[in-house]
Design an enzyme around this catalytic site. Structure first.
Site, PDB file in Angstrom:
ATOM      1  N   VAL A 371       0.713  -1.201  -0.011  1.00 36.56           N
ATOM      2  CA  VAL A 371       0.061  -0.041  -0.016  1.00 36.56           C
ATOM      3  C   VAL A 371       0.764   1.345   0.130  1.00 36.56           C
ATOM      4  CG1 VAL A 371      -1.963  -1.055   1.094  1.00 36.56           C
ATOM      5  CG2 VAL A 371      -0.103   0.087   2.426  1.00 36.56           C
ATOM      6  N   GLY A 372       2.244   1.372  -0.106  1.00 34.43           N
ATOM      7  CA  GLY A 372       3.002   2.276  -0.167  1.00 34.43           C
ATOM      8  C   GLY A 372       3.668   2.819   1.266  1.00 34.43           C
ATOM      9  N   SER A 691     -15.486 -12.380  16.148  1.00 34.55           N
ATOM     10  CA  SER A 691     -16.403 -11.418  15.470  1.00 34.55           C
ATOM     11  C   SER A 691     -17.217 -12.318  14.383  1.00 34.55           C
ATOM     12  CB  SER A 691     -15.294 -10.337  14.492  1.00 34.55           C
ATOM     13  OG  SER A 691     -14.441 -11.168  13.949  1.00 34.55           O
ATOM     14  N   LYS A 734     -12.645  -4.830   7.040  1.00 33.70           N
ATOM     15  CA  LYS A 734     -13.678  -5.965   6.644  1.00 33.70           C
ATOM     16  C   LYS A 734     -14.515  -5.150   5.549  1.00 33.70           C
ATOM     17  CE  LYS A 734     -13.429  -7.943  11.034  1.00 33.70           C
ATOM     18  NZ  LYS A 734     -14.121  -8.390  12.574  1.00 33.70           N
TER      19      LYS A 734
END
Length: 789
Positions: A371-372, A691, A734
């Protein structure tokens, strides 16, 4: 001045007379002992003079803290002694010598500080003597005290002879309990402990404890003095021998290369503005080199050490010019999207520009791979105008990699931090600590613990590398760390960092990054600029059909693969040609679509619910399947590599179904005669966490009741035994998975709704978020009516 009677409230409401009081600093006076001391405070001098003029006794009590100038009752001990002033001698206007004799022990009841001197209401506090039943114990204590005194005397023989005689010749417990602490150099706090005891037996025990402690301290002190004396003798001997060797060498006209080298090193040291400790250390090493043969192995080690230290950029600072507008331009040019991340970075830069006090702020960039994070750190270095150095910490196990090796080892070298400083040739570079969450530890130490000193703003100004063994200032270094997850970063290390989270990219962001950055870069590297054109539809097809990731690293590889195929075609052609790639001819170049559709509830199926899971590389859709087998034995089967927490969630869901059976038409089911099988697809991948609670419950109720589950709904949330929905973590990742899988609705625990602030705007526009607080609300939304099912 006359004695003033005041009526103090006591249990018997009796009259008490206030007596002049002196607060003693570092001195405790015992009854039946004559003591002389000096008085310097005006109030204490006034009390002594008043006592002499009025022929009265004076109350002497020690104060707890010697630095308090005007003590009150809370600053004084409870027990002191009434004493008779025998003699005073005025040395000067502000100093009086006093000779007193202690009369009896007294307890401080109350003190008044509003007169010219301290006045105290006291109560006589006699010490309980030795009872006949305790006589053997008292005799044993007296003997032990005399033995302890003899040991003390052997270590401290400078005591007056009369004191020694009086202690060794006396067998009176009462005499020893008062005479010994009064005449030996114990700490005043220890003396006061003895004074506070109300019985002679307790006083003897306290005195024996003090003797034991003092004897131990004196023995250690003697050992230290003996060692220091031996070392001094050895150093003097070595000095004389070296001077003789130097004189002999000069007589023989021997010149050694190491001497000229040592002089050169001294000149280099003089030119550098070094801290005093570093200067002394390096000059000492230079002197050692001066006395050695130039060809010796030790001389080579010293030369390497001096070169390493002197090559460091001591006080070499790169000027920092922070331009917020320029920084905004650089970040926007080099990174598409990441709006909130850029805002955080610009805020940090703005604070650094306005305040010179902000130095060792540690930034931690956390996000999925690709993602950088690393490129963001490079951009920050450009914005600040600082030198840049990168350290990879992935898989580092040895603490010496961070702090260096001691010079006693062969092949010793500085640690990665000092090496990065040396590489950047600046004492205020930007150092990137890559993959800080991948640090490991074993028998060679814990590298994460070694990083604590380097990353702590309170102590990294004196960071000591084991190889250098001199402090180096890291407070001006800007450290940036990267990690895929904060879960594996030790808590003390994470506490020193300012965490900035980088989210997964949306489909639109991946398209823009590919079009603006990845494709032009690869066209340039492959030499196909102006020869190959990849259409927007082809880029979209590559994103959807050939990659499935949070970042863009795989996307760049796929683009490179397409361009290589084009390069082969162009290179083989006899005439120069250009190629246009569209979505239709991708399959001809790189094969069929590689991203297979995930298993999920796509048709409003019974017993299948779409859950959401968090992983270190982003969010994932986690479908849960439930099948009910009739004519069973009440068994529960759990498959799909489920962890303990998910197994507990399954049991909670079954309990909820049993309790609420009537509400969902399950009252005809005998749970003892059915088997329930719960499965999470992709069984080879371990899964755990609370979850999935509402997903398990939804799939279970659906399978039992025969009502289908909506296929356009994804959900996440933990459940309790009573069906309450609790908050979860990783909501942003999510929701990104729900967006990627083209869901329309996401059920979110009500307490997690504030976390939607961090969710990407594109995701919020595409999805409908429904807050839920209990399982009945979840089932009402999820389960279709029986007719529709």
């Amino acid at each position: 001045m006359s004695s003033v009677k005041v009526k103090l409230k006591t249990d018997k409401d009796r009259q008490q007379i206030l007596v002049p009081t002196i607060a003693l600093r570092g001195l405790v006076v015992f009854p039946n002992n004559v003591v002389h001391f000096e008085v310097g405070r005006p109030r204490s001098i006034a009390a002594i003079e008043w006592a002499m003029e009025n022929s009265t006794n004076v109350f002497l009590v020690a104060q707890k803290d010697m630095d308090v100038e005007n003590p009150t009752s809370k600053d004084l001990y409870a027990y002191g002694v009434m004493a008779e002033v025998k003699q005073i001698l005025k040395v000067s206007d502000d100093l009086v010598k006093v000779l007193v004799e202690g009369k009896y022990r007294a307890k401080l009841e109350k003190i008044q500080t509003d007169a010219d001197f301290l006045q105290a209401a006291i109560q006589p506090a006699p010490v309980r003597g030795v009872r006949p039943a305790d006589a053997p114990r008292a005799e044993a204590l007296v003997r032990s005290i005399r033995d302890a005194f003899e040991e003390y005397l052997a270590l401290n023989p400078r005591l007056p002879k009369d004191v020694i005689y009086n202690i060794l010749s006396s067998e009176s417990p009462t005499f020893l309990a008062e005479y010994v602490p009064s005449n030996l150099l114990f700490k005043y706090a220890d003396k006061q402990k003895i004074m506070n005891e109300n019985s002679t037996l307790a006083r003897l025990e306290a005195l024996l404890t003090v003797f034991t402690k003092e004897t131990k301290v004196l023995s250690i002190e003697k050992e230290i003095q003996d060692k220091v004396g031996e070392q001094m003798d050895k150093n003097q001997r070595d000095y004389f021998l070296r001077e003789q060797m130097r004189a002999i060498s000069e007589e023989l006209d021997e010149e050694d290369d190491s001497r000229s080298e040592a002089e050169n090193y001294k000149k280099r040291i003089a030119k550098i503005d070094l801290p005093e400790e570093a200067r002394e250390k390096l000059l000492k090493e230079t002197d050692r080199l001066y006395k050695m043969q130039g060809s010796s192995q030790e001389a080579s080690v010293i030369r390497t050490y001096l070169d390493t230290c002197l090559d460091l950029p001591w006080n070499v600072l790169t000027p920092e010019n922070i331009d917020i507008a320029k920084a905004q331009t650089i970040l926007d040019k080099e990174h598409y999207g990441l709006k909130k991340v850029k805002e955080r970075i610009l805020e940090i830069l703005a604070v650094r520009k306005l305040s010179s006090e902000v130095h060792s702020q540690i930034i931690c960039l956390v996000g999925p791979p690709g993602v950088g994070k690393t490129s963001i750190a490079t951009s920050i270095a450009k914005c600040l105008g600082r030198k840049y150095a990168r350290m990879s910490l992935g898989g580092v196990r040895d603490e010496a990699e961070i702090r260096g090796h001691r010079r006693t080892y062969i092949g010793a070298m500085p640690g990665k931090i000092i090496s990065a400083i040396n590489t950047s040739k600046s004492s205020n570079p930007l150092i990137l600590l890559d993959e800080v969450d991948k640090l490991a530890s074993d028998f060679r130490g814990d590298p994460a613990a070694a990083l604590l000193e380097a990353l702590d703003p309170e102590q990294n100004s004196t960071f000591k590398d084991l190889y250098l063994d001199i402090p180096f200032d890291l407070s001006k270094v800007l450290f940036i760390t990267t990690a895929n997850s904060t879960d594996t970063i030790p808590r003390p290390l994470l506490d020193r960092m300012d965490v900035i989270e980088l989210p997964s990219y949306t489909r639109l962001e991946k398209f823009q990054i590919a079009k603006r950055h990845l494709l032009p870069k690869q066209l340039r590297l492959t030499g196909l600029k102006g020869r190959v054109r990849i259409t927007d539809s082809a880029l979209t097809a590559l994103i959807d059909g050939y990659t499935q990731e949070a970042g863009v690293r795989s996307l760049e590889r796929v683009i490179t693969e397409v361009l290589r195929k084009c390069a082969k075609t162009i290179a083989a052609a006899e005439e120069e040609q250009s190629i246009t790639i569209s979505a239709r001819n991708l399959e001809e170049l790189i094969g069929p679509v590689r991203v297979k559709p995930n298993f999920s509830n796509k048709t409003n199926a019974v017993g299948i619910a779409n859950g959401l899971a968090w992983t270190s590389i982003g969010g994932e859709l986690l479908p849960i399947e439930v099948q009910v087998i009739e004519n069973g034995s009440g068994a529960l089967e759990l498959t799909g590599s489920l962890g303990e927490v998910m197994k507990e969630s399954a049991k909670l869901a079954i309990t909820f179904a049993k309790v609420h059976a009537k509400e969902y038409g399950l009252d005809q089911i005998d749970f003892k005669k059915i088997d329930i099988h719960i499965h999470a697809p992709e069984g080879a991948i371990p899964k755990d966490g609370p979850s999935a609670g509402i997903t398990l419950a939804t799939a279970l109720i659906s399978a039992l009741s025969g009502r289908a589950v909506r296929s356009d709904v994804a959900m996440t949330g933990e459940i309790t035994l009573h069906g309450t929905v609790l908050p979860i973590g990783g909501l942003r990742e999510k929701t990104m998975a729900a967006y990627r899988e083209k869901m329309t609705t996401v059920l979110v625990p009500k307490d997690n709704m504030p976390d939607l602030y961090d969710v990407d705007d594109t995701v919020k526009e595409a999805l409908s978020f429904i807050p839920v607080s209990d399982l009945q609300q979840v089932l009402k939304i999820n389960l279709l009516p029986s007719a529709q099912a």
